[in-house]
Design a protein around this motif. Structure first.
Motif, PDB file in Angstrom:
ATOM      1  N   GLN A 107       0.831  -1.206   0.000  1.00  0.00           N
ATOM      2  CA  GLN A 107       0.000   0.000   0.000  1.00  0.00           C
ATOM      3  C   GLN A 107       0.868   1.260   0.000  1.00  0.00           C
ATOM      4  N   LEU A 108       1.954   1.228   0.749  1.00  0.00           N
ATOM      5  CA  LEU A 108       2.889   2.354   0.733  1.00  0.00           C
ATOM      6  C   LEU A 108       3.457   2.539  -0.671  1.00  0.00           C
ATOM      7  N   GLY A 109       3.725   1.440  -1.344  1.00  0.00           N
ATOM      8  CA  GLY A 109       4.229   1.520  -2.717  1.00  0.00           C
ATOM      9  C   GLY A 109       3.233   2.192  -3.653  1.00  0.00           C
ATOM     10  N   LEU A 110       1.953   1.870  -3.483  1.00  0.00           N
ATOM     11  CA  LEU A 110       0.920   2.500  -4.329  1.00  0.00           C
ATOM     12  C   LEU A 110       0.853   4.001  -4.061  1.00  0.00           C
ATOM     13  N   PHE A 111       0.937   4.380  -2.775  1.00  0.00           N
ATOM     14  CA  PHE A 111       0.926   5.811  -2.453  1.00  0.00           C
ATOM     15  C   PHE A 111       2.147   6.502  -3.043  1.00  0.00           C
ATOM     16  N   ALA A 112       3.312   5.879  -2.918  1.00  0.00           N
ATOM     17  CA  ALA A 112       4.538   6.477  -3.450  1.00  0.00           C
ATOM     18  C   ALA A 112       4.460   6.630  -4.962  1.00  0.00           C
ATOM     19  N   MET A 113       3.849   5.653  -5.637  1.00  0.00           N
ATOM     20  CA  MET A 113       3.689   5.767  -7.088  1.00  0.00           C
ATOM     21  C   MET A 113       2.785   6.952  -7.441  1.00  0.00           C
ATOM     22  N   ARG A 114       1.747   7.130  -6.674  1.00  0.00           N
ATOM     23  CA  ARG A 114       0.856   8.269  -6.913  1.00  0.00           C
ATOM     24  C   ARG A 114       1.604   9.581  -6.741  1.00  0.00           C
ATOM     25  N   GLU A 115       2.470   9.624  -5.723  1.00  0.00           N
ATOM     26  CA  GLU A 115       3.283  10.816  -5.497  1.00  0.00           C
ATOM     27  C   GLU A 115       4.251  11.054  -6.653  1.00  0.00           C
ATOM     28  N   SER A 116       4.851   9.983  -7.126  1.00  0.00           N
ATOM     29  CA  SER A 116       5.796  10.097  -8.235  1.00  0.00           C
ATOM     30  C   SER A 116       5.111  10.626  -9.493  1.00  0.00           C
ATOM     31  N   GLU A 117       3.903  10.178  -9.725  1.00  0.00           N
ATOM     32  CA  GLU A 117       3.190  10.545 -10.961  1.00  0.00           C
ATOM     33  C   GLU A 117       2.649  11.974 -10.930  1.00  0.00           C
ATOM     34  N   ARG A 118       2.764  12.648  -9.787  1.00  0.00           N
ATOM     35  CA  ARG A 118       2.375  14.053  -9.729  1.00  0.00           C
ATOM     36  C   ARG A 118       3.368  14.916 -10.504  1.00  0.00           C
ATOM     37  N   SER A 119       4.599  14.412 -10.649  1.00  0.00           N
ATOM     38  CA  SER A 119       5.610  15.116 -11.438  1.00  0.00           C
ATOM     39  C   SER A 119       5.543  14.611 -12.886  1.00  0.00           C
ATOM     40  N   PHE A 120       5.871  15.484 -13.821  1.00  0.00           N
ATOM     41  CA  PHE A 120       5.895  15.142 -15.248  1.00  0.00           C
ATOM     42  C   PHE A 120       4.555  14.592 -15.731  1.00  0.00           C
ATOM     43  N   ALA A 121       3.452  15.038 -15.086  1.00  0.00           N
ATOM     44  CA  ALA A 121       2.135  14.529 -15.468  1.00  0.00           C
ATOM     45  C   ALA A 121       1.774  14.907 -16.903  1.00  0.00           C
ATOM     46  N   PHE A 122       2.450  15.925 -17.445  1.00  0.00           N
ATOM     47  CA  PHE A 122       2.160  16.350 -18.819  1.00  0.00           C
ATOM     48  C   PHE A 122       2.720  15.375 -19.847  1.00  0.00           C
ATOM     49  N   MET A 123       3.550  14.418 -19.412  1.00  0.00           N
ATOM     50  CA  MET A 123       4.177  13.476 -20.347  1.00  0.00           C
ATOM     51  C   MET A 123       3.421  12.147 -20.314  1.00  0.00           C
ATOM     52  N   PRO A 124       2.906  11.701 -21.422  1.00  0.00           N
ATOM     53  CA  PRO A 124       2.102  10.464 -21.440  1.00  0.00           C
ATOM     54  C   PRO A 124       2.927   9.185 -21.538  1.00  0.00           C
ATOM     55  N   GLU A 125       4.262   9.306 -21.571  1.00  0.00           N
ATOM     56  CA  GLU A 125       5.094   8.124 -21.826  1.00  0.00           C
ATOM     57  C   GLU A 125       5.433   7.320 -20.562  1.00  0.00           C
ATOM     58  N   GLY A 126       4.802   7.639 -19.443  1.00  0.00           N
ATOM     59  CA  GLY A 126       5.074   6.891 -18.220  1.00  0.00           C
ATOM     60  C   GLY A 126       6.283   7.388 -17.468  1.00  0.00           C
ATOM     61  N   VAL A 127       6.500   8.690 -17.463  1.00  0.00           N
ATOM     62  CA  VAL A 127       7.625   9.286 -16.746  1.00  0.00           C
ATOM     63  C   VAL A 127       7.126   9.873 -15.429  1.00  0.00           C
ATOM     64  N   GLY A 128       7.776   9.486 -14.349  1.00  0.00           N
ATOM     65  CA  GLY A 128       7.439  10.046 -13.046  1.00  0.00           C
ATOM     66  C   GLY A 128       8.634  10.769 -12.467  1.00  0.00           C
ATOM     67  N   GLY A 129       8.464  11.318 -11.276  1.00  0.00           N
ATOM     68  CA  GLY A 129       9.550  12.040 -10.631  1.00  0.00           C
ATOM     69  C   GLY A 129       9.649  11.696  -9.161  1.00  0.00           C
ATOM     70  N   PHE A 130      10.473  12.440  -8.450  1.00  0.00           N
ATOM     71  CA  PHE A 130      10.636  12.221  -7.022  1.00  0.00           C
ATOM     72  C   PHE A 130       9.392  12.719  -6.287  1.00  0.00           C
ATOM     73  N   PRO A 131       9.052  12.123  -5.137  1.00  0.00           N
ATOM     74  CA  PRO A 131       7.957  12.667  -4.337  1.00  0.00           C
ATOM     75  C   PRO A 131       8.310  14.069  -3.845  1.00  0.00           C
ATOM     76  N   ARG A 132       7.282  14.859  -3.562  1.00  0.00           N
ATOM     77  CA  ARG A 132       7.500  16.223  -3.084  1.00  0.00           C
ATOM     78  C   ARG A 132       7.161  16.310  -1.605  1.00  0.00           C
ATOM     79  N   ARG A 133       8.024  16.979  -0.875  1.00  0.00           N
ATOM     80  CA  ARG A 133       7.886  17.054   0.577  1.00  0.00           C
ATOM     81  C   ARG A 133       6.690  17.892   0.999  1.00  0.00           C
ATOM     82  N   GLU A 134       6.441  18.994   0.311  1.00  0.00           N
ATOM     83  CA  GLU A 134       5.364  19.917   0.693  1.00  0.00           C
ATOM     84  C   GLU A 134       3.997  19.239   0.557  1.00  0.00           C
ATOM     85  N   GLY A 135       3.226  19.261   1.625  1.00  0.00           N
ATOM     86  CA  GLY A 135       1.869  18.712   1.597  1.00  0.00           C
ATOM     87  C   GLY A 135       1.807  17.186   1.611  1.00  0.00           C
ATOM     88  N   LEU A 136       2.937  16.510   1.858  1.00  0.00           N
ATOM     89  CA  LEU A 136       2.987  15.047   1.760  1.00  0.00           C
ATOM     90  C   LEU A 136       2.094  14.384   2.808  1.00  0.00           C
TER      91      LEU A 136
END
Length: 554
Positions: free
Chosen positions: A68-97
């Motif tokens: 479940q933590l992995g699913l949450f972390a993936m959601r956090e990763s996908e908040r970055s580079f959301a404009f790219m449809p090729e499956g690119v994610g980024g690091f989680p962001r500390r603010e509002g985590l």
């Protein structure tokens, strides 16, 4: 007929040749004799492989939390580079985590693992006094494996949480002054490898030196000192079945010899599965006071199965290297999770500081590429560097998803204040032991508070004498090879045990793991053992003219 005799002779010769094998290598031959392939697992329905230490139980709640933590972390990763449809994610962001995590928990209410994660964050914040946001960020980045392990010895908050787990399980209520450092490693076997290597590289042990081993012990501790890499002399401290697998004062007094540089032991022992009693632990600690240069290494992987366990690390912390593995207690052998812990004020650093000038110069050159003050590098950080041949120190460290699972296992135990999980495992393995001995035909009272019962030793000499007397045992030992009984169990009953002699036991014996089969299987093993012994009783009666009653037990 001649062909049959020739085949038997060749089989006996081959069997005799197996005596030199490690019990873990001999296990493969026994599996073949039982009609299985060398890589078959204990789940093979037609073969009972009780030679494996791998448990058939595992902790589910912290694993649900991991996914479940992995699913949450993936959601956090996908908040970055959301404009790219090729499956690119980024690091989680500390603010509002933390706010987004609370929302994730509410959205997934009732899903296995969610309540555990909610409790884990609360425990970290409210009981350990750590920042919930920092903890969540470390866990999310760790489970995504999106960065190198930093610090390389262990992630910062992860080390503190695992340290609290070690305090609970290895130290308990025993007084403990000072702090200790933790190095996360790839299981207990990696810990052994790293410790032997770094002790050698730092001149704490060298060819011709003497170390002491507490026998019986996990076989590699017997085998490693003999290797060309080390060439160590070994003094054995013998615990025997007659003494309840405890070390006598006479045996422990061998540690007083100044030639003995280090004492390595497994506590609770492998394979007898008995913890060192309080009196003996204190006796060792008193010897250390007389010999402040003595290095102790205690491998306490089975300590979490014991009642009120206290590690030697608690009594002699400045002289002790603690090794612990999560593999058995949490059913996590495939995760390869272990730790090495040393007190921040320890004899290892002191001995290194007192080395001769030429040795110090050599070590200065060895570690100068990773620190501006190599002479001040702590032993535990030398372990980290040496684990990557120093030159690759910048990529050292256990993989971060492994560290995350280690942290979740630790929090699961810390939060389990009534020890419900621990008590369930104790009941499970002790019922299996009872079933085994009932079918062998021996009532075995578990009145020894030091018994842990992860394994049990079927000691041929001890059990045979108890069942049919000393005269029968003398005949049996004279007329059979120790491995013969193991091979007959494998061939005729498809039961695989490990030879106790390979662990340093004094008598011919078989190690039975009580962790990896079901209760009915142990009853079957007990019946097979009983049948084999009864057949030898018949042979004894025919050979001696005696009339032992195989249906009666002494």
């Amino acid at each position: 007929m001649a062909k049959e005799k020739s085949g038997k002779k060749q089989g006996d010769m081959a069997q005799a040749g197996f005596a030199a094998l490690s019990p873990f290598e001999l296990k493969d031959e026994l599996i073949k004799a039982a009609g299985g392939g060398a890589v078959e697992r204990a789940a093979n329905a037609s073969m009972l492989n009780a030679g494996r230490g791998n448990p058939n139980f595992l902790a589910t709640i912290p694993r649900h939390g991991f996914w479940q933590l992995g699913l949450f972390a993936m959601r956090e990763s996908e908040r970055s580079f959301a404009f790219m449809p090729e499956g690119v994610g980024g690091f989680p962001r500390r603010e509002g985590l933390t706010e987004r995590f609370d929302l994730f928990l509410r959205e997934n209410k009732g899903v296995p693992g969610i309540d555990f994660l909610r409790g884990a964050v609360s425990y970290v914040r409210d009981q350990l006094g750590l920042s919930a946001g920092d903890f969540l960020y470390e866990m999310c980045e760790g489970i995504l494996a999106s960065n190198y392990p930093v610090p390389d010895r262990m992630l910062k908050l992860s080390e503190q949480i695992v340290g609290q787990y070690l305090r609970k399980e290895m130290i308990g209520n025993h007084p403990f002054v000072g702090e200790f450092d933790v190095f996360a490693v790839e299981g207990g076997t990696a810990a052994m490898t790293y410790i032997f290597n770094t002790m050698r590289e730092n001149h704490l042990i060298k060819p011709g030196d003497t170390i002491a081993l507490g026998l019986p012990i996990f076989t590699p501790y017997i085998e490693i000192p003999r290797l060309n890499d080390y060439q160590l002399n070994v003094v054995n401290l013998e615990a025997t079945v007659e003494s309840g697998w405890q070390y006598s004062k006479k045996e422990l007094d061998k540690l007083r010899d100044p030639k003995v540089k280090a004492f390595f032991l497994v506590n609770p022992s492998n394979p007898p599965s008995v913890k060192i009693d309080d009196e003996s632990l204190q006796y060792i600690a008193d010897i250390v006071k007389e010999r402040p240069d003595l290095i102790l290494l205690t491998d306490d992987v089975y300590g979490t199965f014991a009642d009120d366990f206290v590690s030697l690390f608690a009594l002699a912390p400045k002289n002790t290297i603690l090794v612990y593995s999560y593999s058995k207690y949490f059913g996590a052998t495939g995760w390869r999770l272990g730790v090495i812990a040393t007190h921040r004020d320890n004899v290892l650093d002191k001995l290194i500081a007192e080395l001769p000038k030429d040795a110090k110069k050599q070590l200065h050159e060895r570690y100068e590429s990773i620190t501006t003050e190599p002479d001040k590098l702590k032993f535990i950080d030398r372990l980290v560097a040496d684990s990557r041949t120093v030159a690759l120190n910048h990529t050292a460290g256990l993989s971060t998803p492994q560290q995350v699972q280690m942290v979740l296992f630790s929090l699961f135990s810390l939060m389990d204040t009534p020890d419900a999980y621990k008590n369930a495992l104790k009941r499970l393995i002790r019922k299996r032991k009872q079933a085994l001995y009932e079918e062998v035909g021996i009532s075995f009272e578990d009145d020894d508070p030091n018994q842990v019962d992860y394994y049990t030793i079927l000691d041929i000499e001890f059990l045979g004498e108890r069942m049919f007397g000393r005269e029968f045992v003398e005949w049996l030992l004279k007329n059979t090879e120790p491995s013969e009984l193991l091979f007959r169990l494998a061939r005729e009953a498809r039961v695989v045990l490990l030879p106790g002699r390979g662990f340093g036991t004094q008598h011919p014996s078989g190690r039975v793991s009580l962790a990896n089969l079901n209760e009915s299987d142990y009853r079957q093993i007990g019946r097979a053992m009983r049948k084999l012994i009864e057949e030898y009783v018949e042979r004894y009666n025919a050979a001696t003219g005696k009339k032992l009653d195989k249906s009666k037990v002494k």
